[in-house]
Scaffold this motif. Structure first.
Motif, PDB file in Angstrom:
ATOM      1  N   UNK A   1       0.951  -1.290   0.083  1.00  0.00           N
ATOM      2  CA  UNK A   1      -0.080  -0.052  -0.006  1.00  0.00           C
ATOM      3  C   UNK A   1       0.862   1.021  -0.075  1.00  0.00           C
ATOM      4  N   UNK A   2       0.931   1.908  -1.067  1.00  0.00           N
ATOM      5  CA  UNK A   2       1.650   3.069  -1.291  1.00  0.00           C
ATOM      6  C   UNK A   2       0.606   4.419  -1.018  1.00  0.00           C
ATOM      7  N   UNK A   3       1.102   5.355   0.282  1.00  0.00           N
ATOM      8  CA  UNK A   3       0.093   6.389   0.245  1.00  0.00           C
ATOM      9  C   UNK A   3       0.776   7.730   0.289  1.00  0.00           C
TER      10      UNK A   3
ATOM     11  N   UNK B   1       4.377  13.441   0.919  1.00  0.00           N
ATOM     12  CA  UNK B   1       5.247  12.434   1.520  1.00  0.00           C
ATOM     13  C   UNK B   1       4.545  10.880   1.070  1.00  0.00           C
ATOM     14  N   UNK B   2       5.658  10.086   0.857  1.00  0.00           N
ATOM     15  CA  UNK B   2       5.202   8.735   0.380  1.00  0.00           C
ATOM     16  C   UNK B   2       5.321   7.916   1.584  1.00  0.00           C
ATOM     17  N   UNK B   3       4.193   7.292   1.916  1.00  0.00           N
ATOM     18  CA  UNK B   3       4.484   6.213   3.191  1.00  0.00           C
ATOM     19  C   UNK B   3       4.130   4.970   2.514  1.00  0.00           C
ATOM     20  N   UNK B   4       4.322   3.757   3.404  1.00  0.00           N
ATOM     21  CA  UNK B   4       3.842   2.696   2.873  1.00  0.00           C
ATOM     22  C   UNK B   4       3.416   1.483   3.917  1.00  0.00           C
ATOM     23  N   UNK B   5       2.993   0.595   3.436  1.00  0.00           N
ATOM     24  CA  UNK B   5       2.621  -0.730   4.515  1.00  0.00           C
ATOM     25  C   UNK B   5       2.838  -1.843   3.477  1.00  0.00           C
ATOM     26  N   UNK B   6       3.856  -2.669   3.479  1.00  0.00           N
ATOM     27  CA  UNK B   6       4.192  -3.643   2.899  1.00  0.00           C
ATOM     28  C   UNK B   6       4.108  -5.016   3.573  1.00  0.00           C
ATOM     29  N   UNK B   7       3.690  -5.839   2.730  1.00  0.00           N
ATOM     30  CA  UNK B   7       3.838  -7.387   3.164  1.00  0.00           C
ATOM     31  C   UNK B   7       5.203  -8.116   2.776  1.00  0.00           C
ATOM     32  N   UNK B   8       5.524  -7.958   1.764  1.00  0.00           N
ATOM     33  CA  UNK B   8       6.752  -8.800   1.523  1.00  0.00           C
ATOM     34  C   UNK B   8       8.025  -8.255   1.641  1.00  0.00           C
ATOM     35  N   UNK B   9       8.129  -6.870   2.018  1.00  0.00           N
ATOM     36  CA  UNK B   9       9.401  -6.367   2.405  1.00  0.00           C
ATOM     37  C   UNK B   9       9.549  -5.393   3.785  1.00  0.00           C
ATOM     38  N   UNK B  10      10.617  -5.262   3.876  1.00  0.00           N
ATOM     39  CA  UNK B  10      10.818  -4.148   5.230  1.00  0.00           C
ATOM     40  C   UNK B  10       9.934  -2.703   5.224  1.00  0.00           C
ATOM     41  N   UNK B  11       9.441  -2.148   6.105  1.00  0.00           N
ATOM     42  CA  UNK B  11       9.068  -0.910   6.087  1.00  0.00           C
ATOM     43  C   UNK B  11      10.061  -0.067   5.487  1.00  0.00           C
ATOM     44  N   UNK B  12       9.756   0.942   4.515  1.00  0.00           N
ATOM     45  CA  UNK B  12      10.554   1.928   4.119  1.00  0.00           C
ATOM     46  C   UNK B  12      10.639   3.407   4.498  1.00  0.00           C
TER      47      UNK B  12
ATOM     48  N   UNK C   1       8.647  14.286  -1.540  1.00  0.00           N
ATOM     49  CA  UNK C   1       8.920  14.598  -3.192  1.00  0.00           C
ATOM     50  C   UNK C   1       7.934  15.775  -3.567  1.00  0.00           C
ATOM     51  N   UNK C   2       8.172  16.516  -4.370  1.00  0.00           N
ATOM     52  CA  UNK C   2       7.422  17.435  -4.931  1.00  0.00           C
ATOM     53  C   UNK C   2       6.546  17.169  -6.193  1.00  0.00           C
TER      54      UNK C   2
END
Length: 747
Positions: free
Chosen positions: A543-545, A629-640, A645-646
């Protein structure tokens, strides 16, 4: 029409009043392409009483040349409205008595070649009254009208010359209760109750109750039963196959000849559902060796009446109430036998040799064949971000700093008109500074105005993409194909299951776009911002937010100054590097005024005008750009770590130097502090801020072709009424038919 489907019968499944204009025209084009007449189209179109105009079909018919739209269009429409094909493979013909069933093994429960026959014995004591009474009690309620036939007429078979007895319409004016009462009093003389019959012909009965007014399908009062009969197989094998299939048989009757008549529970609420269930029943029977006469599917069909002797052979009840208890139980059993779910696996079988993980599509974010949701508010440039992702995959480039695997991608455009979508791709390519080396890797499916609910779109998409080898399918946006209440967990689970189907069938990643819920999002976790049910947060593998950052006036002015001084510095260095090196220090490079003075000494007046024009253009771009700001919730990878960004139309650019690092998202912080800050501002300051916010909103919303009142209200997070008041106080805008436009300059 030999060898083809009867399209006219398929039109029964398509309601013209439910179609839009283009779909209605497509039906006409398909009929003409397949050799039908304008009258066929006109007769069907009369079903739309409100929009039908006499003569219109005939006028348009002459314009349908070379449309390329075939009968498949009508077939697909019929399927979407409940029609089920009886064709089991691609031979395009109904199965005949001697056809072998091969190929697709769905719903094959038994192998008729290996099944042993089950013996059938005649009743040891012949009691016709008892046979008929048991039949009536098994199938009917006492108040049901029953149709039966004992009278016949003769015809001569053209091929053999034999005499054939055909049933008349028969009687239908008595109830089951009346017949049972009369039979119990007749002392074995069934002819006195039902009428005498010819032993050469036998007698018949209709297995569904009637309305007492006739014997047509329209006279059936309750769609309870269907007839299953097959006379091209040994009768004992017929008995065994029907039992192995666990058919929900109410009564099984020996026909007195070479077949069994099984009356199967259907319990359909109406005729349309009856047709669907009988089609399903016959499909299962045919795949298991029981080739059934299609005429048997009629609900008013006659079947053999037990308790009758025909040519010395008895028509008798073989069994009652066998197989599954009802239709629902049988249907569920058949589906369970034929599901495509994998069997459970033991972990010990794989502990030492684990299967290989799917390769990455977006390094550190998403694997190939997995699902990703991008969520964000209106005007975050989500569509542009997904176009950027399409390009990054096609070119094997980076997207928001993450490396993408190179491959083919399908972009499903549900929102933009075709021309705008194509232009956007070219604009983004140019803004990214990428050469279109691999644009053949990008396919765009433009569906604006033609989209259908996701559960119907998914099979259409799969069919078109089956042989394209896409590694990603991007669907933008999903609200256009949303089915059900987005706040309902079970309905949204059904909706998102369609993405699983696409990913599984195509082996590609599915990436889709959704909007934020109303209100400020800064204080929420990334997985809680998408609108609707929590299914949207739990379903995707990534999930990319996107959340907007609250830019201060000071930061914006700082960015304007930095951009302006850089333009001055570059221009002076190019013209006179020695002067720049000797006279311009670090402090000068931070001041617009100082750099302007230096420019006047070094640059020509014409050059100065060019530089000032460039500065004005860049400063304007800074004022209308937004920060995210791009935040994420990932199932297969560690949280970044969050990515700042503009968004400056038409692309997003990473904040590599950390300007946005300490900026908080809009709406973050305690409510008391925001209210306290508001109280400190004067009315003039508030009006100024509101006017500036309105200017920014207008510029941001200009991304779209039209700038609506609704779009500006959504961007500002206020009501349309508030926007109207602010436009009135601003004085530089006006509202025309719900669209916001700048007032023309007064001359």
């Amino acid at each position: 029409m030999n060898g083809k489907l009867d399209l006219i019968s398929l039109l029964d499944y398509i309601d013209p009043s439910s179609l839009d204009y283009q779909e209605w025209v497509n039906v006409g084009m398909a009929l003409k392409q397949e050799g039908y007449t304008a009258s066929d189209w006109d007769d069907w179109s009369k079903g739309d009483g409100q929009r039908y105009h006499p003569g219109e079909c005939f006028k348009k018919w002459t314009t349908f040349e070379g449309s390329g739209i075939s009968g498949a269009t009508i077939t697909q429409m019929a399927k979407e409205n409940g029609w089920v094909s009886n064709r089991l493979n691609t031979d395009d013909h109904e199965l005949g008595w001697d056809d072998e069933i091969s190929g697709n093994d769905d719903y094959v429960v038994i192998d008729k070649n290996w099944i042993e026959g089950k013996e059938i014995s005649e009743p040891s004591v012949w009691n016709p009254v008892r046979e008929i009474t048991r039949y009536l009690e098994a199938l009917f309620q006492s108040t049901d009208n029953v149709g039966y036939v004992t009278e016949t007429y003769q015809i001569t078979d053209e091929k053999s010359g034999d005499t054939i007895y055909k049933p008349t319409s028969g009687a239908y004016d008595r109830t089951a209760g009346q017949l049972i009462e009369a039979l119990n009093k007749c002392e074995g003389d069934i002819g006195s109750v039902l009428g005498d019959y010819k032993e050469e012909a036998g007698a018949w009965i209709r297995f569904n109750p009637l309305d007492g007014k006739g014997v047509k399908n329209d006279n059936v009062s309750d769609y309870r039963y269907a007839l299953v009969e097959s006379d091209n197989m040994d009768i004992e094998k017929q008995n065994a196959v029907m039992r192995e299939l666990e058919l929900p048989i109410a009564v099984m009757v020996h026909s007195g000849k070479r077949s069994i008549h099984s009356i199967v529970r259907i319990d359909a609420p109406n005729y349309e559902e009856y047709r669907k269930r009988v089609d399903y029943l016959y499909n299962v029977c045919k795949k298991n060796g029981l080739n059934i006469d299609n005429q048997n599917r009629n609900p008013s069909r006659l079947s053999r009446l037990p308790g009758i002797v025909r040519n010395g052979k008895k028509q008798f009840i073989v069994d009652i109430n066998i197989g599954k208890a009802d239709w629902e139980e049988w249907h569920e059993w058949i589906e369970d036998l034929n599901d495509d779910l994998p069997d459970p696996e033991s972990l010990t079988d794989y502990w030492d040799h684990m299967p290989q993980l799917a390769p990455p599509l977006i390094e550190g974010v998403l694997r190939q064949g997995h699902k990703m949701l991008m969520a964000g508010p209106s005007k975050a440039g989500k569509s542009f971000a997904l176009i950027e992702l399409s390009i990054a995959i096609a070119e094997g480039d980076k997207w928001l700093g993450w490396q993408c695997t190179k491959g083919k991608v399908l972009y499903v455009n549900l929102e933009l008109d075709r021309a705008s979508a194509l232009h956007r791709f070219k604009d983004v390519y140019n803004a990214l500074g990428l050469k279109p080396k691999n644009i053949n890797n990008i396919d765009i499916w433009n569906l604006r105005g033609k989209s259908v609910p996701m559960d119907k779109l998914a099979p259409k998409l799969i069919r078109r993409a089956q042989k394209k080898n896409y590694i990603a399918v991007i669907i933008d946006p999903i609200y256009k194909v949303l089915t059900g209440d987005e706040n309902s967990a079970d309905q949204m689970a059904h909706f998102t299951n369609q993405f699983d189907k696409i990913a599984t069938e195509l082996g590609s990643s599915v990436i889709y776009c959704h909007h934020h819920s109303k209100g400020t999002q800064g204080g929420k976790k990334s997985m809680d911002r998408a609108s609707g049910s929590g299914v949207f947060a739990r379903d995707p593998d990534a999930l990319i937010d996107l959340v907007e950052l609250d830019l201060t006036d000071a930061l914006i002015k700082q960015q304007e100054a930095a951009a302006a001084t850089k333009i001055y510095c570059d221009a002076i260095q190019q013209v006179n590097f020695d002067y720049f090196d000797e006279h311009i220090g670090l402090d000068d490079q931070q001041s617009i005024a100082q750099m302007s003075n230096h420019a006047k000494r070094v640059l020509s007046p014409e050059h100065q005008v060019q530089i000032e024009s460039e500065i004005n253009r860049v400063v304007k771009g800074i004022r209308i750009r937004s920060a995210w700001r791009v935040e994420g919730t990932l199932r297969e990878y560690p949280k970044f770590n969050p990515v700042n960004m503009w968004f400056q139309y038409p692309v997003h650019k990473i904040d590599d130097i950390g300007v946005l690092k300490d900026i908080q998202p809009e709406g973050d912080g305690p409510a008391w502090k925001k209210n306290f800050d508001k109280k400190k501002k004067s009315p003039s300051d508030i009006k100024k801020e509101q006017n500036e916010a309105l200017d920014s909103a207008y510029e941001a919303c200009s991304i779209d072709e039209t700038i609506t009142l609704e779009a500006i209200a959504d961007y500002l997070g206020v009501t349309e009424r508030t926007v109207r008041n602010r436009i009135k106080n601003h004085g530089g805008f006006r509202i025309v038919n719900g669209e916001v436009e700048k007032k023309p300059d007064k001359k």
